[in-house]
Design a protein around this motif. Sequence first.
Motif, PDB file in Angstrom:
ATOM      1  N   ALA A   1     -32.787  92.724  44.634  1.00 61.23           N
ATOM      2  CA  ALA A   1     -31.598  91.897  44.446  1.00 61.23           C
ATOM      3  C   ALA A   1     -31.966  90.490  43.981  1.00 61.23           C
ATOM      4  O   ALA A   1     -31.078  89.639  43.834  1.00 61.23           O
ATOM      5  N   GLY A   2     -33.274  90.249  43.780  1.00 65.56           N
ATOM      6  CA  GLY A   2     -33.727  88.945  43.305  1.00 65.56           C
ATOM      7  C   GLY A   2     -34.037  87.957  44.399  1.00 65.56           C
ATOM      8  O   GLY A   2     -34.210  86.765  44.147  1.00 65.56           O
ATOM      9  N   ARG A   3     -34.143  88.448  45.652  1.00 65.24           N
ATOM     10  CA  ARG A   3     -34.433  87.566  46.786  1.00 65.24           C
ATOM     11  C   ARG A   3     -35.809  87.927  47.364  1.00 65.24           C
ATOM     12  O   ARG A   3     -35.926  88.790  48.236  1.00 65.24           O
ATOM     13  N   SER A   4     -36.841  87.302  46.852  1.00 64.10           N
ATOM     14  CA  SER A   4     -38.201  87.563  47.317  1.00 64.10           C
ATOM     15  C   SER A   4     -38.413  86.950  48.704  1.00 64.10           C
ATOM     16  O   SER A   4     -37.752  85.958  49.061  1.00 64.10           O
ATOM     17  N   PRO A   5     -39.320  87.518  49.494  1.00 60.96           N
ATOM     18  CA  PRO A   5     -39.600  86.916  50.799  1.00 60.96           C
ATOM     19  C   PRO A   5     -40.154  85.504  50.648  1.00 60.96           C
ATOM     20  O   PRO A   5     -40.820  85.181  49.664  1.00 60.96           O
ATOM     21  N   ALA A   6     -39.847  84.676  51.623  1.00 56.56           N
ATOM     22  CA  ALA A   6     -40.295  83.286  51.603  1.00 56.56           C
ATOM     23  C   ALA A   6     -40.570  82.845  53.034  1.00 56.56           C
ATOM     24  O   ALA A   6     -40.147  83.488  54.001  1.00 56.56           O
ATOM     25  N   GLY A   7     -41.295  81.738  53.157  1.00 59.27           N
ATOM     26  CA  GLY A   7     -41.562  81.177  54.472  1.00 59.27           C
ATOM     27  C   GLY A   7     -42.453  82.053  55.311  1.00 59.27           C
ATOM     28  O   GLY A   7     -43.539  82.441  54.888  1.00 59.27           O
ATOM     29  N   GLU A   8     -41.973  82.415  56.503  1.00 57.55           N
ATOM     30  CA  GLU A   8     -42.727  83.245  57.437  1.00 57.55           C
ATOM     31  C   GLU A   8     -41.886  84.468  57.786  1.00 57.55           C
ATOM     32  O   GLU A   8     -41.099  84.442  58.735  1.00 57.55           O
ATOM     33  N   PRO A   9     -42.024  85.544  57.026  1.00 60.71           N
ATOM     34  CA  PRO A   9     -41.203  86.740  57.281  1.00 60.71           C
ATOM     35  C   PRO A   9     -41.383  87.244  58.710  1.00 60.71           C
ATOM     36  O   PRO A   9     -42.497  87.272  59.244  1.00 60.71           O
ATOM     37  N   ALA A  10     -40.281  87.650  59.318  1.00 57.30           N
ATOM     38  CA  ALA A  10     -40.315  88.155  60.701  1.00 57.30           C
ATOM     39  C   ALA A  10     -40.630  89.642  60.714  1.00 57.30           C
ATOM     40  O   ALA A  10     -39.883  90.471  61.248  1.00 57.30           O
ATOM     41  N   THR A  11     -41.771  89.994  60.107  1.00 55.43           N
ATOM     42  CA  THR A  11     -42.203  91.391  60.026  1.00 55.43           C
ATOM     43  C   THR A  11     -43.702  91.458  60.256  1.00 55.43           C
ATOM     44  O   THR A  11     -44.402  90.442  60.245  1.00 55.43           O
ATOM     45  N   HIS A  12     -44.191  92.669  60.414  1.00 57.21           N
ATOM     46  CA  HIS A  12     -45.624  92.895  60.354  1.00 57.21           C
ATOM     47  C   HIS A  12     -46.100  92.679  58.911  1.00 57.21           C
ATOM     48  O   HIS A  12     -45.303  92.518  57.986  1.00 57.21           O
TER      49      HIS A  12
END
Length: 238
Positions: free
Chosen positions: A95-106
Amino acid sequence: MCTVVIRVPESADEPTRVLAIRDEDPARPWNPLGRWWPEAHDGVLGVRDVRAGGAWLAADPTAGRLAVLLNRADESTRPESELVSRGGIVLDAVAGRSPAGEPATHGFNLVEVEGAHARVLTWDGVTLRTTELEPGTHMVAHDDVDDSATPRIVRWLGEFQSTEPAVDGRWWMPWIEVLERSAELPPTDDGAIIRDNRPLGYPTLSLLACVASVSADDVDVHYGELARPGEWGGLELG
Protein backbone atom coordinates in the motif's frame (compact mmCIF):
# COMPACT_ATOMS: atom_id res chain seq x y z
CA MET A 1 14.05 -19.46 6.81
CA CYS A 2 12.54 -18.61 3.44
CA THR A 3 14.56 -17.86 0.31
CA VAL A 4 14.07 -15.16 -2.32
CA VAL A 5 15.86 -14.87 -5.66
CA ILE A 6 15.39 -11.52 -7.39
CA ARG A 7 16.65 -10.12 -10.68
CA VAL A 8 16.64 -6.32 -10.85
CA PRO A 9 16.76 -5.10 -14.47
CA GLU A 10 19.20 -2.63 -15.98
CA SER A 11 16.36 -0.68 -17.62
CA ALA A 12 13.08 0.60 -16.22
CA ASP A 13 11.46 -0.81 -19.35
CA GLU A 14 12.16 -4.37 -18.18
CA PRO A 15 10.35 -6.21 -15.36
CA THR A 16 11.81 -7.28 -12.05
CA ARG A 17 11.73 -11.08 -11.68
CA VAL A 18 11.17 -12.78 -8.32
CA LEU A 19 11.27 -16.39 -7.13
CA ALA A 20 10.18 -16.83 -3.49
CA ILE A 21 10.19 -20.10 -1.54
CA ARG A 22 8.27 -20.20 1.73
CA ASP A 23 9.41 -22.17 4.78
CA GLU A 24 6.77 -22.49 7.49
CA ASP A 25 5.39 -24.93 10.05
CA PRO A 26 3.07 -27.22 8.04
CA ALA A 27 0.66 -27.14 10.99
CA ARG A 28 0.17 -23.39 10.57
CA PRO A 29 -2.63 -23.01 7.99
CA TRP A 30 -2.52 -20.63 5.05
CA ASN A 31 -4.69 -19.58 2.13
CA PRO A 32 -3.16 -19.86 -1.35
CA LEU A 33 -2.66 -16.90 -3.64
CA GLY A 34 -5.87 -14.88 -3.76
CA ARG A 35 -7.66 -11.64 -2.91
CA TRP A 36 -8.22 -12.22 0.80
CA TRP A 37 -8.49 -8.59 1.99
CA PRO A 38 -11.27 -6.99 -0.12
CA GLU A 39 -12.28 -4.39 2.46
CA ALA A 40 -8.97 -3.19 3.89
CA HIS A 41 -6.80 -3.84 0.81
CA ASP A 42 -9.01 -3.89 -2.25
CA GLY A 43 -7.25 -5.32 -5.31
CA VAL A 44 -4.36 -6.83 -3.33
CA LEU A 45 -3.63 -10.52 -3.82
CA GLY A 46 -1.34 -12.65 -1.76
CA VAL A 47 -0.67 -15.75 0.32
CA ARG A 48 -2.57 -15.30 3.60
CA ASP A 49 -1.61 -16.53 7.04
CA VAL A 50 -4.89 -17.87 8.43
CA ARG A 51 -3.89 -17.54 12.07
CA ALA A 52 -2.89 -13.85 12.09
CA GLY A 53 -4.58 -12.65 8.90
CA GLY A 54 -1.52 -11.06 7.33
CA ALA A 55 0.48 -12.05 4.27
CA TRP A 56 3.75 -13.80 3.51
CA LEU A 57 3.78 -12.41 -0.03
CA ALA A 58 1.42 -9.80 -1.47
CA ALA A 59 1.08 -7.68 -4.59
CA ASP A 60 -0.95 -4.72 -5.79
CA PRO A 61 -0.91 -5.16 -9.57
CA THR A 62 -2.34 -1.73 -10.36
CA ALA A 63 0.42 -0.03 -8.35
CA GLY A 64 3.19 -2.30 -9.65
CA ARG A 65 4.19 -3.26 -6.10
CA LEU A 66 5.14 -6.59 -4.53
CA ALA A 67 6.46 -7.45 -1.06
CA VAL A 68 7.79 -10.67 0.50
CA LEU A 69 8.62 -11.26 4.16
CA LEU A 70 11.47 -13.44 5.44
CA ASN A 71 12.01 -14.08 9.15
CA ARG A 72 15.38 -13.41 10.75
CA ALA A 73 16.79 -13.55 14.26
CA ASP A 74 16.58 -10.42 16.37
CA GLU A 75 17.95 -8.88 19.54
CA SER A 76 14.68 -7.41 20.73
CA THR A 77 14.16 -7.11 24.48
CA ARG A 78 10.44 -6.36 24.16
CA PRO A 79 8.10 -8.83 25.86
CA GLU A 80 6.04 -11.01 23.54
CA SER A 81 2.88 -9.25 24.73
CA GLU A 82 4.04 -6.06 22.97
CA LEU A 83 4.82 -7.71 19.62
CA VAL A 84 2.47 -8.14 16.68
CA SER A 85 2.52 -10.45 13.67
CA ARG A 86 4.93 -9.58 10.88
CA GLY A 87 2.32 -10.35 8.20
CA GLY A 88 0.72 -6.91 8.44
CA ILE A 89 3.99 -5.33 7.30
CA VAL A 90 3.63 -6.96 3.89
CA LEU A 91 0.14 -5.54 3.34
CA ASP A 92 1.29 -2.08 4.44
CA ALA A 93 4.27 -2.28 2.08
CA VAL A 94 2.20 -2.93 -1.04
CA ALA A 95 0.00 0.00 0.00
CA GLY A 96 3.10 2.22 -0.08
CA ARG A 97 3.65 2.30 3.69
CA SER A 98 7.10 0.86 4.42
CA PRO A 99 8.07 0.04 8.01
CA ALA A 100 9.73 2.86 9.90
CA GLY A 101 11.13 3.57 13.34
CA GLU A 102 11.11 0.52 15.61
CA PRO A 103 8.61 -2.05 14.33
CA ALA A 104 6.79 -3.92 17.11
CA THR A 105 7.65 -7.31 15.61
CA HIS A 106 10.32 -9.94 15.67
CA GLY A 107 13.14 -9.56 13.14
CA PHE A 108 12.58 -9.67 9.41
CA ASN A 109 13.91 -9.07 5.93
CA LEU A 110 11.25 -7.37 3.82
CA VAL A 111 11.78 -7.46 0.06
CA GLU A 112 9.97 -4.52 -1.56
CA VAL A 113 9.62 -4.26 -5.33
CA GLU A 114 8.12 -1.34 -7.21
CA GLY A 115 8.44 -1.69 -10.95
CA ALA A 116 12.12 -1.94 -11.86
CA HIS A 117 13.28 -0.89 -8.38
CA ALA A 118 13.83 -3.15 -5.38
CA ARG A 119 15.18 -2.95 -1.87
CA VAL A 120 15.39 -4.99 1.32
CA LEU A 121 14.42 -3.55 4.70
CA THR A 122 16.08 -5.35 7.59
CA TRP A 123 14.93 -5.22 11.21
CA ASP A 124 17.03 -6.97 13.84
CA GLY A 125 15.11 -5.75 16.87
CA VAL A 126 17.50 -2.83 17.34
CA THR A 127 18.08 -1.14 13.98
CA LEU A 128 15.96 -0.83 10.85
CA ARG A 129 18.13 -0.45 7.75
CA THR A 130 17.62 -0.45 4.00
CA THR A 131 19.66 -2.10 1.23
CA GLU A 132 18.93 -0.81 -2.25
CA LEU A 133 19.37 -3.62 -4.77
CA GLU A 134 21.58 -2.84 -7.75
CA PRO A 135 20.74 -4.27 -11.19
CA GLY A 136 21.53 -7.97 -11.31
CA THR A 137 20.49 -11.15 -9.53
CA HIS A 138 20.48 -11.36 -5.73
CA MET A 139 19.51 -13.86 -3.03
CA VAL A 140 17.97 -13.16 0.36
CA ALA A 141 17.46 -15.62 3.22
CA HIS A 142 17.60 -15.16 7.01
CA ASP A 143 20.63 -12.83 7.09
CA ASP A 144 21.90 -10.11 4.75
CA VAL A 145 21.47 -9.76 0.99
CA ASP A 146 23.90 -12.00 -0.93
CA ASP A 147 25.34 -13.01 2.45
CA SER A 148 28.62 -14.88 2.13
CA ALA A 149 27.98 -16.56 5.50
CA THR A 150 24.72 -18.21 4.35
CA PRO A 151 25.56 -21.61 2.81
CA ARG A 152 22.61 -21.80 0.39
CA ILE A 153 23.52 -18.35 -0.98
CA VAL A 154 27.18 -19.29 -1.34
CA ARG A 155 26.19 -22.51 -3.13
CA TRP A 156 23.49 -21.23 -5.49
CA LEU A 157 23.77 -17.48 -6.07
CA GLY A 158 26.28 -17.92 -8.88
CA GLU A 159 24.02 -20.44 -10.63
CA PHE A 160 21.04 -18.11 -10.51
CA GLN A 161 23.18 -15.21 -11.70
CA SER A 162 24.39 -17.18 -14.70
CA THR A 163 20.89 -18.48 -15.54
CA GLU A 164 18.85 -15.90 -17.42
CA PRO A 165 15.06 -16.10 -17.14
CA ALA A 166 13.36 -17.04 -20.40
CA VAL A 167 12.34 -14.11 -22.60
CA ASP A 168 8.74 -15.17 -23.24
CA GLY A 169 6.02 -17.29 -21.69
CA ARG A 170 7.06 -19.29 -18.64
CA TRP A 171 10.06 -17.08 -17.96
CA TRP A 172 10.68 -18.74 -14.60
CA MET A 173 11.46 -22.23 -15.92
CA PRO A 174 15.28 -21.81 -16.10
CA TRP A 175 15.24 -20.79 -12.44
CA ILE A 176 12.97 -23.70 -11.52
CA GLU A 177 15.52 -26.00 -13.16
CA VAL A 178 18.20 -24.55 -10.85
CA LEU A 179 15.84 -25.07 -7.92
CA GLU A 180 15.32 -28.68 -8.98
CA ARG A 181 19.09 -29.24 -9.11
CA SER A 182 19.41 -27.70 -5.67
CA ALA A 183 16.91 -30.27 -4.37
CA GLU A 184 19.42 -33.04 -5.08
CA LEU A 185 20.87 -31.98 -1.72
CA PRO A 186 19.18 -33.45 1.36
CA PRO A 187 16.67 -30.93 2.80
CA THR A 188 18.67 -30.87 6.03
CA ASP A 189 21.86 -29.80 4.22
CA ASP A 190 22.97 -26.25 5.03
CA GLY A 191 23.22 -25.55 1.30
CA ALA A 192 19.70 -26.72 0.47
CA ILE A 193 17.00 -24.29 -0.71
CA ILE A 194 14.16 -26.81 -0.38
CA ARG A 195 14.55 -27.25 3.33
CA ASP A 196 13.76 -29.20 6.47
CA ASN A 197 14.78 -26.88 9.31
CA ARG A 198 13.79 -29.15 12.17
CA PRO A 199 17.37 -30.27 12.95
CA LEU A 200 18.14 -26.57 13.51
CA GLY A 201 15.42 -26.30 16.12
CA TYR A 202 12.69 -24.80 13.92
CA PRO A 203 9.46 -26.65 12.97
CA THR A 204 9.57 -25.25 9.43
CA LEU A 205 9.86 -26.96 6.05
CA SER A 206 9.65 -25.63 2.50
CA LEU A 207 5.95 -25.63 1.58
CA LEU A 208 5.33 -23.51 -1.49
CA ALA A 209 6.74 -21.07 -4.01
CA CYS A 210 5.66 -18.03 -5.96
CA VAL A 211 7.15 -16.40 -9.03
CA ALA A 212 6.38 -12.83 -9.99
CA SER A 213 7.13 -10.45 -12.81
CA VAL A 214 6.82 -6.83 -11.64
CA SER A 215 6.51 -3.83 -13.97
CA ALA A 216 5.43 -0.26 -13.34
CA ASP A 217 1.77 -0.98 -14.07
CA ASP A 218 1.34 -4.70 -13.40
CA VAL A 219 2.38 -7.65 -11.24
CA ASP A 220 1.97 -11.15 -12.68
CA VAL A 221 2.19 -13.75 -9.87
CA HIS A 222 2.06 -17.56 -10.07
CA TYR A 223 1.73 -19.94 -7.11
CA GLY A 224 2.47 -23.59 -6.45
CA GLU A 225 2.73 -25.99 -3.50
CA LEU A 226 5.12 -28.86 -2.90
CA ALA A 227 3.29 -32.18 -2.73
CA ARG A 228 5.20 -33.06 0.45
CA PRO A 229 6.72 -30.44 2.80
CA GLY A 230 10.48 -30.26 2.51
CA GLU A 231 10.64 -32.53 -0.56
CA TRP A 232 10.93 -31.56 -4.21
CA GLY A 233 8.73 -33.90 -6.24
CA GLY A 234 8.16 -31.16 -8.82
CA LEU A 235 6.41 -27.82 -8.61
CA GLU A 236 3.47 -26.75 -10.78
CA LEU A 237 3.04 -22.99 -10.84
CA GLY A 238 -0.37 -21.82 -11.96
